[in-house]
Scaffold this motif. Sequence first.
Motif, PDB file in Angstrom:
ATOM      1  N   VAL A  13     -35.706  -5.326  22.891  1.00  9.39           N
ATOM      2  CA  VAL A  13     -35.555  -4.938  24.294  1.00  9.39           C
ATOM      3  C   VAL A  13     -34.469  -5.801  24.937  1.00  9.39           C
ATOM      4  O   VAL A  13     -34.203  -6.918  24.479  1.00  9.39           O
ATOM      5  CB  VAL A  13     -36.882  -5.099  25.064  1.00  9.39           C
ATOM      6  CG1 VAL A  13     -37.963  -4.207  24.482  1.00  9.39           C
ATOM      7  CG2 VAL A  13     -37.338  -6.551  25.063  1.00  9.39           C
ATOM      8  N   PRO A  14     -33.836  -5.306  26.000  1.00  8.86           N
ATOM      9  CA  PRO A  14     -32.793  -6.094  26.666  1.00  8.86           C
ATOM     10  C   PRO A  14     -33.364  -7.330  27.355  1.00  8.86           C
ATOM     11  O   PRO A  14     -34.446  -7.288  27.940  1.00  8.86           O
ATOM     12  CB  PRO A  14     -32.196  -5.107  27.674  1.00  8.86           C
ATOM     13  CG  PRO A  14     -33.258  -4.073  27.892  1.00  8.86           C
ATOM     14  CD  PRO A  14     -33.988  -3.964  26.597  1.00  8.86           C
ATOM     15  N   ALA A  15     -32.614  -8.420  27.289  1.00  6.40           N
ATOM     16  CA  ALA A  15     -33.062  -9.682  27.878  1.00  6.40           C
ATOM     17  C   ALA A  15     -31.847 -10.553  28.198  1.00  6.40           C
ATOM     18  O   ALA A  15     -30.722 -10.251  27.789  1.00  6.40           O
ATOM     19  CB  ALA A  15     -34.003 -10.416  26.923  1.00  6.40           C
ATOM     20  N   ILE A  16     -32.101 -11.630  28.936  1.00  2.54           N
ATOM     21  CA  ILE A  16     -31.059 -12.598  29.285  1.00  2.54           C
ATOM     22  C   ILE A  16     -31.516 -13.982  28.830  1.00  2.54           C
ATOM     23  O   ILE A  16     -32.665 -14.374  29.058  1.00  2.54           O
ATOM     24  CB  ILE A  16     -30.802 -12.625  30.803  1.00  2.54           C
ATOM     25  CG1 ILE A  16     -30.384 -11.241  31.306  1.00  2.54           C
ATOM     26  CG2 ILE A  16     -29.722 -13.652  31.154  1.00  2.54           C
ATOM     27  CD1 ILE A  16     -30.226 -11.168  32.818  1.00  2.54           C
ATOM     28  N   VAL A  17     -30.628 -14.717  28.191  1.00  5.57           N
ATOM     29  CA  VAL A  17     -30.950 -16.079  27.755  1.00  5.57           C
ATOM     30  C   VAL A  17     -31.006 -16.993  28.979  1.00  5.57           C
ATOM     31  O   VAL A  17     -30.046 -17.071  29.753  1.00  5.57           O
ATOM     32  CB  VAL A  17     -29.894 -16.602  26.763  1.00  5.57           C
ATOM     33  CG1 VAL A  17     -30.198 -18.054  26.378  1.00  5.57           C
ATOM     34  CG2 VAL A  17     -29.848 -15.719  25.522  1.00  5.57           C
ATOM     35  N   ILE A  18     -32.134 -17.675  29.164  1.00  9.49           N
ATOM     36  CA  ILE A  18     -32.270 -18.574  30.317  1.00  9.49           C
ATOM     37  C   ILE A  18     -32.454 -20.031  29.890  1.00  9.49           C
ATOM     38  O   ILE A  18     -32.425 -20.929  30.732  1.00  9.49           O
ATOM     39  CB  ILE A  18     -33.437 -18.149  31.237  1.00  9.49           C
ATOM     40  CG1 ILE A  18     -34.764 -18.104  30.476  1.00  9.49           C
ATOM     41  CG2 ILE A  18     -33.145 -16.799  31.873  1.00  9.49           C
ATOM     42  CD1 ILE A  18     -35.961 -17.800  31.368  1.00  9.49           C
TER      43      ILE A  18
ATOM     44  N   PHE B  88     -30.410  -8.415  22.867  1.00 10.08           N
ATOM     45  CA  PHE B  88     -31.599  -7.645  22.528  1.00 10.08           C
ATOM     46  C   PHE B  88     -32.551  -8.636  21.876  1.00 10.08           C
ATOM     47  O   PHE B  88     -32.192  -9.305  20.899  1.00 10.08           O
ATOM     48  CB  PHE B  88     -31.277  -6.505  21.559  1.00 10.08           C
ATOM     49  CG  PHE B  88     -30.735  -5.275  22.227  1.00 10.08           C
ATOM     50  CD1 PHE B  88     -31.298  -4.800  23.395  1.00 10.08           C
ATOM     51  CD2 PHE B  88     -29.669  -4.582  21.675  1.00 10.08           C
ATOM     52  CE1 PHE B  88     -30.804  -3.663  24.024  1.00 10.08           C
ATOM     53  CE2 PHE B  88     -29.166  -3.445  22.289  1.00 10.08           C
ATOM     54  CZ  PHE B  88     -29.731  -2.984  23.467  1.00 10.08           C
ATOM     55  N   ALA B  89     -33.757  -8.746  22.425  1.00 10.49           N
ATOM     56  CA  ALA B  89     -34.738  -9.706  21.923  1.00 10.49           C
ATOM     57  C   ALA B  89     -35.815  -8.983  21.131  1.00 10.49           C
ATOM     58  O   ALA B  89     -36.360  -7.975  21.583  1.00 10.49           O
ATOM     59  CB  ALA B  89     -35.367 -10.478  23.080  1.00 10.49           C
ATOM     60  N   ARG B  90     -36.111  -9.520  19.956  1.00 11.68           N
ATOM     61  CA  ARG B  90     -37.139  -8.912  19.108  1.00 11.68           C
ATOM     62  C   ARG B  90     -38.522  -9.235  19.656  1.00 11.68           C
ATOM     63  O   ARG B  90     -38.817 -10.364  20.024  1.00 11.68           O
ATOM     64  CB  ARG B  90     -37.007  -9.433  17.678  1.00 11.68           C
ATOM     65  CG  ARG B  90     -37.965  -8.770  16.683  1.00 11.68           C
ATOM     66  CD  ARG B  90     -37.645  -9.213  15.267  1.00 11.68           C
ATOM     67  NE  ARG B  90     -37.788 -10.655  15.117  1.00 11.68           N
ATOM     68  CZ  ARG B  90     -37.111 -11.381  14.217  1.00 11.68           C
ATOM     69  NH1 ARG B  90     -36.236 -10.790  13.427  1.00 11.68           N
ATOM     70  NH2 ARG B  90     -37.301 -12.682  14.132  1.00 11.68           N
ATOM     71  N   THR B  91     -39.349  -8.222  19.717  1.00  7.61           N
ATOM     72  CA  THR B  91     -40.718  -8.404  20.174  1.00  7.61           C
ATOM     73  C   THR B  91     -41.626  -7.549  19.311  1.00  7.61           C
ATOM     74  O   THR B  91     -41.175  -6.838  18.427  1.00  7.61           O
ATOM     75  CB  THR B  91     -40.873  -8.035  21.667  1.00  7.61           C
ATOM     76  OG1 THR B  91     -42.188  -8.346  22.107  1.00  7.61           O
ATOM     77  CG2 THR B  91     -40.588  -6.561  21.894  1.00  7.61           C
ATOM     78  N   GLY B  92     -42.922  -7.603  19.569  1.00  7.17           N
ATOM     79  CA  GLY B  92     -43.873  -6.907  18.699  1.00  7.17           C
ATOM     80  C   GLY B  92     -44.663  -7.925  17.906  1.00  7.17           C
ATOM     81  O   GLY B  92     -44.104  -8.873  17.354  1.00  7.17           O
ATOM     82  N   THR B  93     -45.954  -7.743  17.840  1.00  6.48           N
ATOM     83  CA  THR B  93     -46.828  -8.759  17.246  1.00  6.48           C
ATOM     84  C   THR B  93     -47.047  -8.583  15.753  1.00  6.48           C
ATOM     85  O   THR B  93     -47.496  -9.493  15.080  1.00  6.48           O
ATOM     86  CB  THR B  93     -48.203  -8.737  17.944  1.00  6.48           C
ATOM     87  OG1 THR B  93     -48.747  -7.409  17.856  1.00  6.48           O
ATOM     88  CG2 THR B  93     -48.059  -9.110  19.417  1.00  6.48           C
TER      89      THR B  93
END
Length: 254
Positions: free
Chosen positions: A194-199, A181-186
């Motif tokens: 939100v869900p994400a994948i480490v690339i 889960f990656a933190r977002t929001g300014t």
Amino acid sequence: INPQVVNLDAYKEKLEQAIKSYERHLNLVIWRALSQEERDKFKEDGPVQYMQHREALLEALENLGWPISYEDVILLEDEILAALTYIQQASDLQEAVKKETEKSSESHISQVFLTHKSQKVIARSDVTGFYYPGTVIKRISSTYALVDFSNGEIWTVPVKFTIPVGGAMPCPHLQVGDYVFARTGTQIGNEYYVPAIVIATPKREETGDKLYTVLMFNNSKEHCVRSGLIKISQTKYAFSCQYIKMVQMVDYMT
């Protein structure tokens, strides 16, 4: 019961009714446009099923010089196919819910840490499918907790859709391909996960490079510090992505 939980069975039923309506309309419009000679080829007294006789019906309409617009036919066909896709996605989501319920390891960890009130967590919003920071007010039952979100709203949230954060929480090593889960929001106070994948991971030889690159659920790329990433399972990632898509579809249809 949270009134904002998506009723997938009702959603699927609504889609099925829409499909039947589209199919009846499409079948009737095409049948009326056919000449008697073309109708006789199907050996039926009334409208034939377009999806079962698609190629033959399109050929018949072409032979007649398209008495109805080809674009109108394809538009209705696309609506039917889209609805069928949404039904399949809803069924997939229900299956994911079942698997998530059966998966006990992560929910067990959450239940252990949620035995105390004032535990900091991120918890899922039924409205958006995103996870927002909050604080546990109290445990309502073994499966539900009352959470005070950072935006001031208070909701009853299933324990399995909460993740403890802060304090002496484990911070496992992340590598390419991990689900998070990656933190977002300014703005502070307006952040969410939100869900994400480490690339991509930080390059060790470059001490100043502390950012992880992740591919968000919507295919956008973001750079995040380690403290803004929470490792999750592939099952939770897949379920979260499907749930977000589903609530967005419901918003679009209502």
